[in-house]
Design a protein around this motif. Sequence first.
Motif, short mmCIF file in Angstrom:
data_model
loop_
_atom_site.label_atom_id
_atom_site.label_comp_id
_atom_site.label_asym_id
_atom_site.label_seq_id
_atom_site.Cartn_x
_atom_site.Cartn_y
_atom_site.Cartn_z
N TYR A 87 5.27 5.28 8.88
CA TYR A 87 3.96 5.81 9.29
C TYR A 87 3.10 4.69 9.86
O TYR A 87 2.41 4.88 10.86
CB TYR A 87 3.27 6.47 8.11
CG TYR A 87 1.88 6.99 8.44
CD1 TYR A 87 1.70 8.21 9.09
CD2 TYR A 87 0.75 6.24 8.12
CE1 TYR A 87 0.44 8.68 9.40
CE2 TYR A 87 -0.52 6.70 8.43
CZ TYR A 87 -0.67 7.92 9.07
OH TYR A 87 -1.93 8.37 9.39
N GLN A 88 3.14 3.51 9.24
CA GLN A 88 2.37 2.38 9.75
C GLN A 88 2.85 1.97 11.14
O GLN A 88 2.05 1.60 12.00
CB GLN A 88 2.46 1.21 8.78
CG GLN A 88 1.79 1.47 7.43
CD GLN A 88 1.85 0.25 6.52
OE1 GLN A 88 1.42 -0.83 6.91
NE2 GLN A 88 2.37 0.41 5.31
N ILE A 89 4.15 2.05 11.35
CA ILE A 89 4.70 1.72 12.68
C ILE A 89 4.24 2.76 13.71
O ILE A 89 3.88 2.42 14.84
CB ILE A 89 6.23 1.63 12.63
CG1 ILE A 89 6.64 0.47 11.71
CG2 ILE A 89 6.81 1.42 14.04
CD1 ILE A 89 8.13 0.41 11.44
N VAL B 276 0.86 -1.19 0.00
CA VAL B 276 0.00 0.00 0.00
C VAL B 276 0.89 1.23 0.00
O VAL B 276 2.07 1.16 0.37
CB VAL B 276 -0.94 0.01 1.23
CG1 VAL B 276 -1.86 -1.20 1.20
CG2 VAL B 276 -0.15 0.06 2.54
N PRO B 277 0.36 2.40 -0.44
CA PRO B 277 1.21 3.59 -0.56
C PRO B 277 1.60 4.25 0.77
O PRO B 277 2.35 5.22 0.77
CB PRO B 277 0.35 4.54 -1.41
CG PRO B 277 -1.06 4.08 -1.19
CD PRO B 277 -0.99 2.61 -1.00
#
Length: 240
Positions: free
Chosen positions: A12-14, A6-7
């Motif tokens: 940021y996901q962490i 995913v972009p």
Amino acid sequence: MLKKNVPLPLYYQIEEYLKQKIEEEEFEIGKMIPSERELSERFEVSRMTVRQAVTNLVNAGVLYREKGKGTYVAEKKLEQPLKGLTSFTEDMKQRGMSSSSQLLAFDVIAAPRDIREKLDLEEEEKVYCIQRIRIAEDKPMAIETTFMPHELLPNLTEDIVHGSIYQYVEHDLGMAISQARQIIEARAADEEEAEHLNISPHSPVLHIERKSFLAPSVPFEVVKSTYRADRYKFITDIDR
């Protein structure tokens, strides 16, 4: 696991994962989070990616580092709406938090030129100079220096300023506090401020200068406050 197709950047996901664990209280306030090595192994990413996520949360005040020890969950910042004129005591009471003050100075002095101009005083007029550390839940939140015309409040005492000056002015003297103008800026704490606020020198702080008026438009105080930026954030609603 992270979604690598995913972009959204991996760091940021962490960040979102760590914030979710804090929100769910799996990572508790004041407790250490997993190390960069542990997180990099868990998510199968480089330690540099993990470090960027953690650093972003440290800069946002969500986490804090202790050199040589690790990274910990910080206390949530208090949100202070930029509308409505309340004293520190009133603000903490509305939040259901205990508050107190440590009085550092209570003097009657010749008004400094900038204060004299802001309070519309004559050159010979005196002002109270009141310096207090503002404390919530037994933790220092701000250091505050207040200037008020002596002639306007001739019977002000140390006992009164240990509590709420606003309550004394409105309830005991029957004066109406009508409005104020505030200027807020970010800067680094000097050594004296850092000592009083129990933070490191040069830590970010929010400096606020407020000029308040009695109805209809009589200036009665100038307050210069320095708030811990790791404990406070100011919010406002804006209509278009």
